[in-house]
Design an enzyme around this catalytic site. Structure first.
Site, PDB file in Angstrom:
ATOM      1  N   GLN A   1      -8.210  -1.566  36.152  1.00 46.51           N
ATOM      2  CA  GLN A   1      -6.750  -1.616  36.034  1.00 46.51           C
ATOM      3  C   GLN A   1      -6.156  -0.215  36.165  1.00 46.51           C
ATOM      4  OE1 GLN A   1      -6.929  -3.865  32.307  1.00 46.51           O
ATOM      5  NE2 GLN A   1      -5.715  -5.452  33.267  1.00 46.51           N
TER       6      GLN A   1
ATOM      7  N   ILE B   1      -8.669 -10.775  31.837  1.00 45.35           N
ATOM      8  CA  ILE B   1      -8.081  -9.434  31.824  1.00 45.35           C
ATOM      9  C   ILE B   1      -9.122  -8.523  32.453  1.00 45.35           C
ATOM     10  CG2 ILE B   1      -7.032  -7.622  30.417  1.00 45.35           C
ATOM     11  CD1 ILE B   1      -6.697  -9.643  28.167  1.00 45.35           C
ATOM     12  N   SER B   2      -8.765  -7.882  33.549  1.00 40.71           N
ATOM     13  CA  SER B   2      -9.727  -7.046  34.266  1.00 40.71           C
ATOM     14  C   SER B   2     -10.205  -5.889  33.390  1.00 40.71           C
ATOM     15  CB  SER B   2      -9.088  -6.485  35.535  1.00 40.71           C
ATOM     16  OG  SER B   2      -8.674  -7.528  36.380  1.00 40.71           O
ATOM     17  N   ALA B   3     -11.336  -5.312  33.778  1.00 41.17           N
ATOM     18  CA  ALA B   3     -11.865  -4.160  33.055  1.00 41.17           C
ATOM     19  C   ALA B   3     -10.848  -3.015  33.122  1.00 41.17           C
ATOM     20  CB  ALA B   3     -13.186  -3.728  33.662  1.00 41.17           C
TER      21      ALA B   3
END
Length: 413
Positions: free
Chosen positions: A83, A77-79
């Site tokens: 996002q 899950i990207s930072a």
């Protein structure tokens, strides 16, 4: 008892979401109310691996969700800041049709919140386990309308016609034709594109016969798999503790000679260029400026804890490095006083002094000519395009499908 503890956790998660939104707003990553509302609504912790604490799930950092057999992350899950940047610059509106390449679930849920019940969200991933995890997490979190497809994202998803936005959440070195062919004429493509070892999240829009970047920010993503896989060459200098990335066909080095150079003396130089809290982000522009020079170049990644005292680069993930076949010089940043940092360089090998001197000259030139500007123009053209000659400094990145041009403004002496 179980009900009570779940309520407490939900309250804690809700508070954590509000804290995160406040932080992203304060840092300027969230400016649109609908994006703030999406981050406030989507339960990020439900997309994180089991056992992830609320604090970790809502930290402004990456959450790794899957690793390969070598221990390296293959899905995450990207930072949140990144996002937020991606959904903001994609210009999503209610009713929009959005394709996501690379799935995890959370980002798709944010998109679903913004495009609403009349919008369409499809998320494509090549990894069956990632697809299953995303489907289950989206169902848990209350977003069953998001369609998660198991396929190679290089082909896009043509079944639903044209997309108003395509958001790519894996690092790409090229733009497969499907991504642009399936984009509506006014649509936006948001993609982490690797350009000579430097990855920038680009927000691209059509400008006739090419795409032009309306936003660019330094980032790191898990690399693309499948048909779009195109890893850069990795040259280990100290095992995995220090690795040099070479991302073009023009840079030839002698790996043994470079490794041997690190056993020799270290040349240390400093410049007059300083940065402080108000302009530290301009370092991204310096990285691209150094990559844009017509000379051998690489990007150094180090484990700072294991190389301290030997290698102390300015950036431990993407440090610009000038090269000859047997020598290298990389950018450094040291505390100058309590509020500022001073840029310098370290060199190793027979040509260390010359390389480090060149590095400082280029750094000073950037400081005087480009630091105060908006950075270079970044455009993406079909492969084989012949661009008009220019006096401006320009890096061309040829790939199979595209030619990316990083063009610096004219300077006025």
């Amino acid at each position: 008892m179980a009900f009570g503890s779940r309520t407490t956790e939900t309250m804690t998660a809700a508070d954590a979401r509000l804290r995160l939104v406040d932080q992203l707003r304060a840092q300027g990553w969230i400016t649109r109310p609908e994006v703030a509302a999406a981050f406030t609504a989507v339960p990020r912790h439900l997309f994180a691996p089991a056992g992830t604490s609320i604090e970790s799930a809502y930290a402004n950092d990456v959450v790794v969700t899957r690793r390969g057999s070598d221990g390296k992350a293959t899905s995450s899950i990207s930072a949140p800041w990144l996002q937020a940047h991606m959904v903001e610059t994609a210009g999503l509106t209610p009713g929009a049709r959005v394709l996501e390449i690379g799935s995890g679930g959370y980002n798709a849920a944010l998109i679903a919140e913004i495009v609403g019940p009349t919008g369409t969200v499809v998320s494509v991933d090549i990894d069956a386990q990632v697809v299953t995890h995303a489907q289950q997490a989206l169902a848990r979190a209350g977003y069953p309308q998001v369609e998660v497809v198991h396929a190679d994202g290089v082909h896009g998803h043509p079944a639903h016609g044209l997309w108003d936005a395509v958001l790519v959440t894996v690092e790409a070195s090229d733009l497969p034709p499907a991504w642009t062919d399936q984009l509506s004429p006014a649509g936006r493509l948001v993609v982490p594109l690797r350009m000579r070892g430097n990855t920038r999240c680009l927000t691209l829009q059509s400008a006739g016969d090419h795409l032009t970047a309306t936003a660019s920010v330094q980032c790191g993503f898990v690399a693309m798999q499948g048909h779009g896989r195109n890893p850069a060459r990795q040259v280990p200098l100290r095992g995995d503790d220090a690795v040099l990335t070479l991302d073009d066909d023009t840079t030839a080095t002698n790996a043994e000679a470079l490794r041997a150079a690190l056993d020799g003396p270290r040349v240390e130089v400093s410049s007059t260029v300083t940065l402080d809290e108000t302009n530290i982000d301009t370092i991204e522009s310096l990285h691209l400026w150094l990559a844009s020079q017509p000379r051998p170049y690489g990007v150094l990644r180090v484990d700072r804890d294991r190389t301290a005292g030997l290698l102390d680069p300015q950036d431990r993930f993407f440090c610009p490095t000038l090269l000859t076949s047997d020598s290298l010089a990389y950018l450094t940043m040291d505390r100058h006083d309590t509020t500022t940092w001073q840029l310098g360089g370290h060199g190793f090998g027979p040509h260390a002094t010359k390389l480090a001197g060149d590095l400082m000259e280029l750094t000073v030139a950037w400081d005087q000519q480009y630091r105060a500007g908006g950075g270079p123009d970044i455009t993406v053209h079909p492969a084989g395009t012949r661009l008009p000659d220019t006096e401006r400094t320009r890096l061309l990145v040829p790939r199979r499908h595209t030619l990316t041009a990083i063009t610096w403004p004219e300077t006025h002496h």
